[in-house]
Design an enzyme around this catalytic site. Structure first.
Site, PDB file in Angstrom:
ATOM      1  N   LYS A  71       1.018  -1.690   0.652  1.00 20.32           N
ATOM      2  CA  LYS A  71      -0.162  -0.116  -0.256  1.00 20.32           C
ATOM      3  C   LYS A  71       0.856   1.269  -0.011  1.00 20.32           C
ATOM      4  CE  LYS A  71      -4.308   1.302   2.880  1.00 20.32           C
ATOM      5  NZ  LYS A  71      -4.933   1.506   4.059  1.00 20.32           N
ATOM      6  N   SER A 106      -9.661   1.493   2.803  1.00 14.83           N
ATOM      7  CA  SER A 106      -8.908   2.514   2.593  1.00 14.83           C
ATOM      8  C   SER A 106      -7.393   1.122   1.348  1.00 14.83           C
ATOM      9  CB  SER A 106      -7.695   2.812   3.348  1.00 14.83           C
ATOM     10  OG  SER A 106      -7.030   2.472   4.024  1.00 14.83           O
ATOM     11  N   SER A 114      -9.716  -1.356   7.554  1.00 13.93           N
ATOM     12  CA  SER A 114      -8.969  -0.818   5.814  1.00 13.93           C
ATOM     13  C   SER A 114      -8.526  -1.809   5.735  1.00 13.93           C
ATOM     14  CB  SER A 114      -8.112  -0.010   5.813  1.00 13.93           C
ATOM     15  OG  SER A 114      -8.556   1.420   5.747  1.00 13.93           O
TER      16      SER A 114
END
Lengths: 96, 456
Positions: free
Chosen positions: B64, B139, B163
């Site tokens: 990420k 996310s 997330s």
């Protein structure tokens, strides 16, 4: 329900170091009012005599020797990240 | 989806080249923000030359884009860090690299990990791997989609309130949010320090388990890390007692989601586990607690983005206060500003007791309810999210509606509990549904072993 005024938004923006455009401030005002409207439901909950939780590990203060550790990072690569620098210092507009 | 074991004995260069090719082929999903071809191929050649060994030798992965990596940008999907290249690398990346793994690129996310759909990215949303008119979840949306599209066998994510778990559910992959303190957060962009965790998204349970085994453990650079407790469990020694969370199986939850979760529960019964219905009345308040505590911590953590030491400084700023105000206004997305301002509100004098202190007390009551149940049950089960992946743009106009997508994932975060998202099946319309297993602190390996039993 909590009302958030235009002035409130600007006060919060100031506390948050955000210089907002007027139209953005108005859209944020509506959003903040709705979010606060949702989280206010907590007020109906009785929390008398309950200890607050600030962390969820059982860890207590962990001590280390008071020696400087630069984590392998020198001054130069860090200064190189600054948008403006001069003579080994980070530069900002004049304050006074 | 590929397994880590599929790569054993193959040319690392060929594997990495294929992963890079797949990433380009699936560009339209916008799962990735950058590819680091040069460094990836250099490391692949080291593996092939026998100079780089380990349990993940030659295995490609994606991080990420809120993990600091050397030689490539770390943007946190924000304009503020659009051109930021870190001078150091996250401990999690270092640990994976020490085992020979190869980071081929960085995944899209909601800017600063604020959001549940990856639509808050400054660089545009990621599309769902199963239906490109729907959200990836968030996310860690880019990480989930990269695994679901089989670009890489695993990806790193962060989970502060769901997330990792929610995008894993939306894309049909495994998502592990470990016990708070399991993995070092050094070198990862901070969001809410009392619930931020690092975990993995993978195509199967064995791979998730291997990566967690490598990532876990104490790090002197993150004082909240726990001594390494994570030990993979080959097979459970006895059936477990699992509680179905009643509040998560009401009519408010999508019927297709309930159907898949119920189906998974039947499989657990077939494995010999005891299943009973349980209730946690405090769940009703979990989302309200979360959206007080987390914005408060965000408003503090994001104070560091000042336009002075790193990141973008507004070209229009003439005074110091304009350096702060204009740089932050241009660098943050609307959702970042909402959370910072809510945080400023609940922490400000006059409101502190009514909001922040109240929420931290309510958090204690929620934790007490979990603890009470864990005296009797080994794990709890329910859906990961009340719906499958929603349409792009469906919730963007209404922040509270978007927050409701987190309602089932925030409770474990507030209590620091391990929770995993496991693919349960597809709805009638072909959308993946994840089931969530939540356990007491440090029971991470047990949760994975329960899931392994079902998938075996």
């Amino acid at each position: 329900m909590t009302q958030i005024s235009h002035d409130d938004v600007h006060h919060l923006a100031q506390l948050s170091s955000l210089q907002l455009a007027d139209e953005e401030a108005e859209s944020l005002r509506i959003d903040l009012e709705n979010i606060l409207g949702y989280i206010e439901q907590l007020s109906e909950l009785n929390t008398d005599g309950v200890e607050p939780t600030y962390q969820v590990t059982d860890l207590q203060s962990i001590w280390r020797e008071d020696v400087i550790d630069d984590y392998g990072l020198g001054r130069e690569p860090l200064l190189a990240l600054a948008p403006d620098s001069e003579a080994n210092q980070i530069k900002v507009p004049k304050v006074l | 989806m590929s397994s880590i074991s599929d790569f054993k004995g193959k040319s690392a260069r060929a594997i990495v080249e294929m992963a890079l090719e797949k990433a380009r082929e699936h560009e339209s999903f916008h799962a990735l923000l950058s590819l680091d071809e040069k460094r990836a191929l250099e490391r692949a050649d080291l593996v092939d030359a026998g100079k780089l060994k380990g349990r993940l030798a030659g295995v490609p992965f994606i991080a990420k884009d809120n993990f600091l990596t050397l030689e490539s940008t770390t943007t946190a999907a924000s304009h503020f860090l659009e051109n930021f290249t870190a001078p150091l690398q996250a401990t999690a990346i270092e640990k994976l690299e020490a085992e020979g793994a190869i980071c081929i690129g960085k995944a899209n996310l909601d800017a600063f990990a604020h959001g549940g759909s990856t639509e808050n990215s400054a660089f545009g949303p990621t599309k769902n791997a199963h239906d490109d008119t729907r959200v990836a979840g968030g996310s860690s949306g880019g990480s989930a989609v990269a695994v679901a599209l089989d670009i890489v066998p695993f990806a790193l994510g962060t989970d502060t309130g769901g997330s990792i778990r929610q995008p894993a559910s939306f894309n049909g992959v495994i998502g592990v949010k470990p016990t708070y303190g399991t993995v070092s957060r050094y070198g990862v962009v901070a969001m809410a320090s009392s619930t931020d965790t690092i975990g993995v998204l993978a195509g199967n349970v064995d791979d998730a388990e291997l990566v967690m085994d490598i990532l876990s453990g104490r790090d002197s650079k993150d004082m909240t890390t726990l001594p390494d407790f994570f030990k993979p469990i080959v097979q459970l020694d006895a059936p477990k007692k699992i509680g179905v969370i009643k509040e998560f199986m009401t009519d408010d939850v999508d019927a297709g989601v309930r159907e898949q979760v119920t189906g998974y529960i039947e499989k657990l019964k077939a494995q010999g586990h005891t299943i009973e219905e349980v209730s946690l009345p405090m769940l009703k308040y979990a989302l309200a607690i979360y959206y007080i505590v987390v914005p408060a911590e965000i408003s503090s953590n994001l104070g560091r983005y000042d336009g002075i030491r790193y990141g973008e400084r507004s070209k229009d700023a003439k005074t110091l206060s304009e350096v702060y105000g204009l740089s932050r206004d241009a660098g943050f997305m609307p959702e970042n500003k909402r959370r910072i301002m809510i945080g400023s509100y609940v922490l400000s004098s006059g409101f502190f007791d009514a909001y922040y202190l109240k929420a931290q007390k309510a958090r204690t009551l929620l934790i007490n309810e979990f603890n009470e149940l864990f005296n009797t049950y080994d794990a709890l089960i329910g859906p990961v999210a009340p719906t499958p992946a929603f349409k792009l743009g469906e919730n963007t106009a209404d922040p509270v509606k978007m927050y409701l997508a987190d309602i089932m994932t925030v409770p474990a975060s507030l209590a620091g509990l391990p929770a995993i998202s496991v693919p349960a099946g597809l709805t009638d319309t072909g959308l993946p549904v994840g089931v969530q297993l939540i356990g007491p602190r440090t029971s991470d390996a047990t949760l994975l072993a329960i899931a392994k039993g079902v998938s075996a």
